[in-house]
Every structure is written in C-alpha cells, then in structure tokens.
Design a protein around this motif. Structure first.
Motif, PDB file in Angstrom:
ATOM      1  N   LYS A  47      -2.756  -9.448 -43.135  1.00  0.00           N
ATOM      2  CA  LYS A  47      -1.705 -10.451 -42.993  1.00  0.00           C
ATOM      3  C   LYS A  47      -0.390  -9.844 -43.481  1.00  0.00           C
ATOM      4  O   LYS A  47      -0.376  -9.088 -44.459  1.00  0.00           O
ATOM      5  N   ALA A  48       0.694 -10.164 -42.796  1.00  0.00           N
ATOM      6  CA  ALA A  48       2.012  -9.686 -43.207  1.00  0.00           C
ATOM      7  C   ALA A  48       2.282 -10.124 -44.641  1.00  0.00           C
ATOM      8  O   ALA A  48       2.036 -11.270 -45.005  1.00  0.00           O
ATOM      9  N   GLY A  49       2.754  -9.211 -45.473  1.00  0.00           N
ATOM     10  CA  GLY A  49       3.016  -9.534 -46.862  1.00  0.00           C
ATOM     11  C   GLY A  49       1.794  -9.397 -47.750  1.00  0.00           C
ATOM     12  O   GLY A  49       1.846  -9.676 -48.939  1.00  0.00           O
ATOM     13  N   GLY A  50       0.664  -8.980 -47.171  1.00  0.00           N
ATOM     14  CA  GLY A  50      -0.561  -8.790 -47.953  1.00  0.00           C
ATOM     15  C   GLY A  50      -1.554  -9.896 -47.725  1.00  0.00           C
ATOM     16  O   GLY A  50      -1.240 -10.964 -47.207  1.00  0.00           O
ATOM     17  N   GLY A  51      -2.756  -9.630 -48.090  1.00  0.00           N
ATOM     18  CA  GLY A  51      -3.818 -10.614 -47.922  1.00  0.00           C
ATOM     19  C   GLY A  51      -4.497 -10.469 -46.575  1.00  0.00           C
ATOM     20  O   GLY A  51      -4.727  -9.367 -46.106  1.00  0.00           O
ATOM     21  N   GLY A  52      -4.781 -11.588 -45.942  1.00  0.00           N
ATOM     22  CA  GLY A  52      -5.550 -11.608 -44.717  1.00  0.00           C
ATOM     23  C   GLY A  52      -6.903 -12.213 -45.006  1.00  0.00           C
ATOM     24  O   GLY A  52      -7.062 -12.998 -45.947  1.00  0.00           O
ATOM     25  N   PHE A  53      -7.885 -11.858 -44.215  1.00  0.00           N
ATOM     26  CA  PHE A  53      -9.223 -12.367 -44.489  1.00  0.00           C
ATOM     27  C   PHE A  53     -10.285 -11.399 -43.981  1.00  0.00           C
ATOM     28  O   PHE A  53     -10.050 -10.572 -43.117  1.00  0.00           O
ATOM     29  N   ASP A  54     -11.467 -11.530 -44.598  1.00  0.00           N
ATOM     30  CA  ASP A  54     -12.645 -10.749 -44.243  1.00  0.00           C
ATOM     31  C   ASP A  54     -13.667 -11.689 -43.646  1.00  0.00           C
ATOM     32  O   ASP A  54     -13.726 -12.864 -44.007  1.00  0.00           O
ATOM     33  N   GLY A  55     -14.489 -11.148 -42.788  1.00  0.00           N
ATOM     34  CA  GLY A  55     -15.551 -11.957 -42.218  1.00  0.00           C
ATOM     35  C   GLY A  55     -16.723 -11.090 -41.822  1.00  0.00           C
ATOM     36  O   GLY A  55     -16.706  -9.862 -41.951  1.00  0.00           O
ATOM     37  N   ALA A  56     -17.759 -11.760 -41.326  1.00  0.00           N
ATOM     38  CA  ALA A  56     -18.967 -11.070 -40.884  1.00  0.00           C
ATOM     39  C   ALA A  56     -19.640 -11.913 -39.808  1.00  0.00           C
ATOM     40  O   ALA A  56     -19.386 -13.117 -39.691  1.00  0.00           O
ATOM     41  N   PHE A  57     -20.482 -11.256 -39.042  1.00  0.00           N
ATOM     42  CA  PHE A  57     -21.292 -11.951 -38.045  1.00  0.00           C
ATOM     43  C   PHE A  57     -22.729 -11.970 -38.550  1.00  0.00           C
ATOM     44  O   PHE A  57     -23.281 -10.930 -38.905  1.00  0.00           O
ATOM     45  N   ALA A  58     -23.338 -13.162 -38.546  1.00  0.00           N
ATOM     46  CA  ALA A  58     -24.702 -13.301 -39.051  1.00  0.00           C
ATOM     47  C   ALA A  58     -25.744 -13.020 -37.977  1.00  0.00           C
ATOM     48  O   ALA A  58     -26.875 -12.653 -38.295  1.00  0.00           O
ATOM     49  N   ARG A  59     -25.376 -13.181 -36.691  1.00  0.00           N
ATOM     50  CA  ARG A  59     -26.343 -12.992 -35.607  1.00  0.00           C
ATOM     51  C   ARG A  59     -25.865 -11.904 -34.649  1.00  0.00           C
ATOM     52  O   ARG A  59     -24.753 -11.970 -34.130  1.00  0.00           O
ATOM     53  N   PHE A  60     -26.740 -10.963 -34.407  1.00  0.00           N
ATOM     54  CA  PHE A  60     -26.484  -9.889 -33.453  1.00  0.00           C
ATOM     55  C   PHE A  60     -27.813  -9.208 -33.143  1.00  0.00           C
ATOM     56  O   PHE A  60     -28.803  -9.389 -33.846  1.00  0.00           O
ATOM     57  N   LYS A  61     -27.815  -8.443 -32.065  1.00  0.00           N
ATOM     58  CA  LYS A  61     -29.006  -7.681 -31.698  1.00  0.00           C
ATOM     59  C   LYS A  61     -28.547  -6.421 -30.987  1.00  0.00           C
ATOM     60  O   LYS A  61     -27.396  -6.341 -30.520  1.00  0.00           O
ATOM     61  N   GLY A  62     -29.425  -5.442 -30.897  1.00  0.00           N
ATOM     62  CA  GLY A  62     -29.028  -4.230 -30.197  1.00  0.00           C
ATOM     63  C   GLY A  62     -30.068  -3.149 -30.268  1.00  0.00           C
ATOM     64  O   GLY A  62     -31.158  -3.322 -30.827  1.00  0.00           O
ATOM     65  N   SER A  63     -29.703  -2.012 -29.674  1.00  0.00           N
ATOM     66  CA  SER A  63     -30.602  -0.868 -29.645  1.00  0.00           C
ATOM     67  C   SER A  63     -29.800   0.426 -29.715  1.00  0.00           C
ATOM     68  O   SER A  63     -28.624   0.468 -29.363  1.00  0.00           O
ATOM     69  N   ILE A  64     -30.469   1.462 -30.178  1.00  0.00           N
ATOM     70  CA  ILE A  64     -29.911   2.801 -30.258  1.00  0.00           C
ATOM     71  C   ILE A  64     -30.949   3.730 -29.642  1.00  0.00           C
ATOM     72  O   ILE A  64     -32.138   3.652 -29.974  1.00  0.00           O
ATOM     73  N   ARG A  65     -30.503   4.573 -28.732  1.00  0.00           N
ATOM     74  CA  ARG A  65     -31.408   5.581 -28.158  1.00  0.00           C
ATOM     75  C   ARG A  65     -30.759   6.944 -28.327  1.00  0.00           C
ATOM     76  O   ARG A  65     -29.648   7.165 -27.856  1.00  0.00           O
ATOM     77  N   ILE A  66     -31.439   7.833 -29.023  1.00  0.00           N
ATOM     78  CA  ILE A  66     -30.921   9.171 -29.250  1.00  0.00           C
ATOM     79  C   ILE A  66     -31.682  10.125 -28.339  1.00  0.00           C
ATOM     80  O   ILE A  66     -32.904  10.240 -28.424  1.00  0.00           O
TER      81      ILE A  66
END
Length: 191
Positions: A47-66
C-alpha cells in the motif's frame, strides 16, 4: 606415505563439496500430486505509504511432473479456488471474493499451466507458463527452488510477481500496489 596423502586429499575433496549438491534428475524424476496439507500459497499486496495486506488461499490442487530426459519438458499444473482466500479480515476477504476482484461466483478457478521449465542452478529453476484468472490468460514466470527431496516427497519454495491489472483486478490502484507478490511452498507426493 602415499596412502596417507591420498587419504588427506580425499578428505579435502569432501570438504570442498558444497553443502547442497546438484540433485540428479533421475532421483527427482516422476509425477507428484501437490499436497495442500503440506503446502501453502501466500501473497502480499503493498500500500502507498506502507502497510498493505497479506493473504493466503486455503484450497488448491495441482501436479508436478519432472522429466528425466529433458527438464524443459517438465510440467507444473496448479488450480487455485479464489473463494478460499483469507486475510484474517472478513471485510477484505468478502471484497476479494466479490466481482470487484476475483469474482469467485463466476470465475471459480485460477489456473497456472507451465509451458517451459529452465534449470537455473543446482536446485533452482525458472517456471514459465500461462496464468488464467477471470477469463484472461497471460504468460507469467515463477522461480522455484528445491527445498527437499526424500522418501517420495518433493518440496519447492516458489516466488513470483503478478500484475493484477492484467486480469481486471486493478481496483484500488494506485493506493494499493498493482504487484501481487507470491510466496509459496509446494509439497508433492510421488504417485
């Protein structure tokens, strides 16, 4: 005498090896399902002048293939459910879910599909892909660092910056930054 010199040389060589040695692709190769219980997707908006906010997502899914043969053919697929956003402030959470930002009622998923993975170091890679949110798709880049690999579990620390205006979520700018900083831990289980 020669055995003693060779022994000292071997010890010196072992001490010269970096603490984090290169990960053999053959050790990491395979398909992994991202475990939400052992992972997190966090973000920060300044946020301009400092501050702002933090957040998170509680639901997600996915995959990784190497891919063992060609790391560039490796893939990351991630789906985030924006109705699960949480900042610890009910008023902000409701606003983020509304049609002003995520429009989670009409756009229930945010998707990232990798198009290229480039190894940048012994334990790091640049993951390029297409991010889709609110029906808009743009290329994005994230840096991934391998945190651990053991017993069929792989863990990455992933960071990146996304311009929210590209996805029609620029409400509040310039008071709130257009840049969303992502900081994620993605843990995958082989299978």
């Amino acid at each position: 005498m020669h055995a003693r010199i060779l022994g000292l040389a071997a010890v010196a060589a072992c001490l010269a090896v970096p603490a984090i040695a290169a990960v053999a692709l053959s050790d990491a190769a395979g398909s992994y399902t991202i475990s939400p219980a052992a992972s997190n997707i966090r973000f920060t908006i300044g946020k301009a002048g400092g501050g702002g906010f933090d957040g998170a997502f509680a639901r997600f899914k996915g995959s990784i293939r190497i891919d063992n043969g060609n790391v560039e053919r490796s893939q990351v697929n991630l789906t985030i459910f924006p109705e699960s956003v949480g900042t610890g402030q009910n008023r902000i959470d409701a606003f983020l879910r509304s049609d002003a930002v995520f429009d989670s009622a009409n756009s229930p998923e945010i998707q990232f599909r990798s198009t290229n993975v480039t190894r940048t170091g012994d334990t790091t890679a640049l993951v390029t892909g297409r991010l889709t949110a609110r029906g808009k798709t743009f290329p994005e880049k994230f840096t991934a660092e391998l945190s651990s690999l053991k017993a069929g579990t792989i863990k990455f620390h992933v960071t990146g910056k996304v311009l929210r205006s590209r996805y029609g979520m620029d409400v509040g700018t310039p008071i709130y930054s257009n840049v969303v900083n992502f900081d994620m831990t993605l843990t995958g289980k082989r299978g």
